[in-house]
Enzyme design. Structure first.
Site, PDB file in Angstrom:
ATOM      1  N   GLU A 489       0.814  -1.216   0.000  1.00 39.52           N
ATOM      2  CA  GLU A 489       0.000   0.000   0.000  1.00 39.52           C
ATOM      3  C   GLU A 489       0.849   1.267   0.000  1.00 39.52           C
ATOM      4  O   GLU A 489       0.333   2.372   0.022  1.00 39.52           O
ATOM      5  CB  GLU A 489      -1.008  -0.003   1.145  1.00 39.52           C
ATOM      6  CG  GLU A 489      -0.444  -0.275   2.512  1.00 39.52           C
ATOM      7  CD  GLU A 489      -1.534  -0.385   3.582  1.00 39.52           C
ATOM      8  OE1 GLU A 489      -2.701  -0.090   3.308  1.00 39.52           O
ATOM      9  OE2 GLU A 489      -1.185  -0.758   4.714  1.00 39.52           O
ATOM     10  N   CYS A 560      -7.361  -6.015  -1.390  1.00 34.09           N
ATOM     11  CA  CYS A 560      -8.357  -5.847  -0.315  1.00 34.09           C
ATOM     12  C   CYS A 560      -8.798  -4.394  -0.177  1.00 34.09           C
ATOM     13  O   CYS A 560      -9.590  -4.069   0.698  1.00 34.09           O
ATOM     14  CB  CYS A 560      -7.833  -6.393   1.005  1.00 34.09           C
ATOM     15  SG  CYS A 560      -6.398  -5.507   1.629  1.00 34.09           S
TER      16      CYS A 560
HETATM   17  C1  PEP Z   1      -6.124  -0.120   1.875  1.00 36.71           C
HETATM   18  O1  PEP Z   1      -5.352   0.783   2.201  1.00 36.71           O
HETATM   19  O2  PEP Z   1      -6.510  -0.311   0.710  1.00 36.71           O
HETATM   20  C2  PEP Z   1      -6.659  -1.023   2.909  1.00 36.71           C
HETATM   21  C3  PEP Z   1      -7.370  -2.075   2.595  1.00 36.71           C
HETATM   22  O3  PEP Z   1      -6.446  -0.690   4.202  1.00 36.71           O
HETATM   23  P1  PEP Z   1      -7.232   0.488   4.962  1.00 36.71           P
HETATM   24  O4  PEP Z   1      -8.350   0.943   4.076  1.00 36.71           O
HETATM   25  O5  PEP Z   1      -7.722  -0.076   6.242  1.00 36.71           O
HETATM   26  O6  PEP Z   1      -6.186   1.517   5.152  1.00 36.71           O
HETATM   27 MG    MG Z   2      -4.443   0.767   4.135  1.00 35.34          MG
END
Ligand code: PEP
Ligand code: MG
Length: 633
Positions: A489, A560
């Site tokens: 990420e 995700c």
């Molecule tokens: C993302 O960053 O895409 C992720 C799934 O984590 P979060 O949205 O919890 O930061």
């Molecule tokens: Mg994230």
């Protein structure tokens, strides 16, 4: 002790002002309620924001100030109305006693103003207008006492805001303090106050108008409290499309608009509003014709939902026979049933940080976490459960104090977040690692680590995992093999993926943050939300490269982030070689429907054309048109 003359005249003036401005009839009579707003002269206003959760909600506005969002919101049974009114009275009497005692303890030489303030508070507290109007919310709307009180506070606070006299205007703060005290006293009195809004709010309150929540801002943890609550839609003034508040709203599958800037100022308590979660529009006091149009759309959405429901047990396989794994994202152990109901084949992302947020009395310890994780693992009965280590920081503060601290942190999204925070709190992290490892004794557990970007962190992480295993062995506590994965990420992780994959068993692409960090756009800031672009070629190139590298190295890869649950990207991700998607349980069926119609091999041949284009979205649209021709994919 008699208040000094100045204060006496203030209280007299204040009372006069209250009598003038306090709503004499703050509620519509029960007889005037019904499914349709009253006809007649009205001004309809449209407020524009960002669409974050699809569908149409129509209901009466409940305005909530951020600081009071976490009071319980539930309906009281008819038989409990009188006891609830008594509870409110008892709490008020308790605060009157407290303030009177406090006044007596003020030393003779103390500042006279202090006594004056206490007198103002006592006067506000005992003003029948406040207690009578609050009582009406309980009697007529069946709101619990805390909800009734905070609702009435919103009504009165607005009138204070409109006062011309600055000194009187500033008395709003006194009113807020008084109400906070009564809410705290309600908590101490127990009884209904200990009821959980989430478990009691879901009751079908037949015949009542549906309610929608309007707030300036709602923290992600507060938003979570509204899961399965009485509200059928949300509007907030601030927030980006992929802020965590928006993500939680989406997970509830009820229409929501964020970043609607002026909404909480324009809407007044009890207004009828329409939330168009597809267009990002909020219509205040809609005309009957507009209302009818939206009611029609509401019915269409319900029909489509019922159709999608039938796909629940259909395996997700593309037209050309490629099986696809559809996993679910969850925030709390109680979400496990929704995963199974949606027909998902496991949990691809358990955002464990929601167990850590807004806690009274410290962070969850190893045992509490072990129970929480085991509950999900047992419920999933052998299906994989991917538990992400805590991702605190940025727009997910631990608590209000933390939030205040963040206000003074220049760039919270670039600060001590996720794995960085975990490594800086070794004791806390050790407890979480042991809890996750122990939960593996009950099923198939995978551990996912957020925001990995540096090899130094990777080494420290694996040292911490080894230490946790050694401690469990020494204690004789069981654990099985747990695959360790990294979130991709941060662009650095995508770029150095082959090196990372020498250490990790799998990766999951967090597109929400990958977009934020690649484009330097704060995902929670509505001022730059127009630049938060999942179609940006740089983002798509990083996603494509991560998928192909992981596939080439024989490592599992999933997405995700919100992109996985957005049907606009399904063909593209399949074409990139993705075979594992993780999304909100409520999105599983619509993504499955899309997958069933895709020729993945045909889209694989189009990927370079898309990701190398200056405008990938336009190219994709053109390819879709071509693909829907008889010989297309
Ligand atoms: C993302 O960053 O895409 C992720 C799934 O984590 P979060 O949205 O919890 O930061
Ligand atoms: Mg994230």
């Amino acid at each position: 002790m008699t208040p000094p003359a100045g204060v006496r005249s203030l209280t007299a003036g204040l009372r006069g002002c209250l009598l003038l401005h306090w709503p004499q009839e703050p509620l519509r009579r029960p007889g005037s309620r019904g499914r349709t707003p009253a006809k007649g002269s009205f001004v309809s206003i449209q407020v524009f924001g960002l669409p974050v959760s699809r569908g149409v909600a129509i209901g009466r506005a409940v305005l909530v100030a951020s600081s009071r969002v976490d009071v319980a919101h539930y309906f009281v049974e008819a038989s409990q109305i009188e006891p609830e009114v008594q509870r409110l009275r008892a709490a008020r009497d308790l605060v009157v006693e407290e303030l009177t005692a406090l006044k007596q303890e003020v030393p003779e030489d103390a500042h006279a103003e202090l006594v004056g303030i206490l007198d103002v508070h006592l006067m506000l507290l005992q003003d029948e207008m406040l207690s009578e109007a609050t009582r009406q919310w309980i009697v007529e709307r069946h709101y619990n006492a805390e909800w009734a009180l905070s609702t009435q506070l919103e009504v009165v606070a607005r009138q204070f805001d409109e006062m011309e006299d600055e000194y009187l205007r500033d008395r709003k703060a006194d009113l807020e303090q008084v109400v906070e005290r009564v809410i705290a006293a309600l908590g101490r009195l127990g009884g209904d106050a200990v009821r959980d809004a989430t478990s009691h709010g879901a009751r079908d309150f037949a015949g009542e108008d549906p309610l929608v929540l309007v707030a300036s801002d709602i923290a992600p943890a507060d938003m979570l409290k509204f899961k399965r609550s009485v509200f059928t839609g949300f509007v907030t003034d601030v927030g980006g499309r992929n802020s965590h508040t928006a993500i939680v709203a989406r997970s509830m599958d009820i229409p929501a608009v964020v970043g609607a800037r002026e909404a909480s100022r324009i809407v007044t308590q009890d207004d009828w509003i329409i939330i168009d979660g597809d267009a990002g529009v909020v219509i205040v006091n809609p005309s009957p014709i507009v209302l009818e149009e939206y009611r029609f759309r509401q019915r269409q959405v319900e029909l489509e939902r019922a159709r999608l429901d039938r796909l629940r047990h259909t395996p997700a396989v593309t037209l050309d026979g490629q099986p696809v794994e559809l996993l679910a994202n969850i925030e709390l152990p109680s979400d496990a049933q929704a995963v199974l109901d949606a027909g998902a084949v496991g949990v691809g992302l358990f955002r464990s940080e929601f167990l850590f947020m807004n806690r009274v009395g410290g962070l969850p310890g190893e045992e509490e976490q072990y129970e929480a994780y085991s509950r999900v693992v047992k419920a999933l009965a052998g299906l994989p459960v991917t538990i992400r280590t805590v991702d605190i920081g940025a727009d997910k503060p631990l608590d209000t104090n933390q939030e205040e601290r963040h206000e003074h942190t220049l760039n919270p999204a670039l600060g001590l977040r996720a794995i960085r925070w975990s490594l800086s709190e070794p004791e806390m992290f050790g407890e979480q690692l042991r809890a996750i490892l122990r939960a593996s004794a009950h099923g198939r557990v995978r551990m996912l680590v957020p925001m990995v970007a540096q090899m130094r962190e990777v080494r420290l992480l694996f040292d911490a995992i080894e230490r946790a295993k050694t401690q469990l062995r020494a204690r004789g506590q069981a654990f099985l093999d747990v695959a360790i994965g990294a979130m991709v990420e941060v662009p650095a992780a995508a770029i150095m993926l082959p090196t990372l994959l020498q250490h990790f068993d799998f990766v999951s692409i967090g597109t929400n943050d990958l977009i934020q960090y690649t484009l330097a756009i704060d995902r929670a800031d509505e001022a730059v939300s127009h630049l938060y672009d999942p179609w940006h070629p740089a983002v798509l190139q990083l996603v494509a490269r991560t998928i192909s590298t992981a596939n080439a190295l024989g490592k599992e890869v999933s997405v995700c982030g919100e992109m996985a649950g957005d049907p606009a990207f399904t063909e593209l991700l399949l074409g990139m070689g993705l075979r594992s998607f993780s999304m909100h349980p409520t999105q599983v069926s619509s993504i499955k429907k899309r997958i069933l119609r895709v020729n993945a091999a045909a889209w694989a041949g189009r990927i370079d054309l898309v990701v190398e284009a200056e405008d990938p979205q336009a190219i994709c649209a053109r390819l879709h048109t071509a693909a829907s021709s008889p010989d297309g994919g």
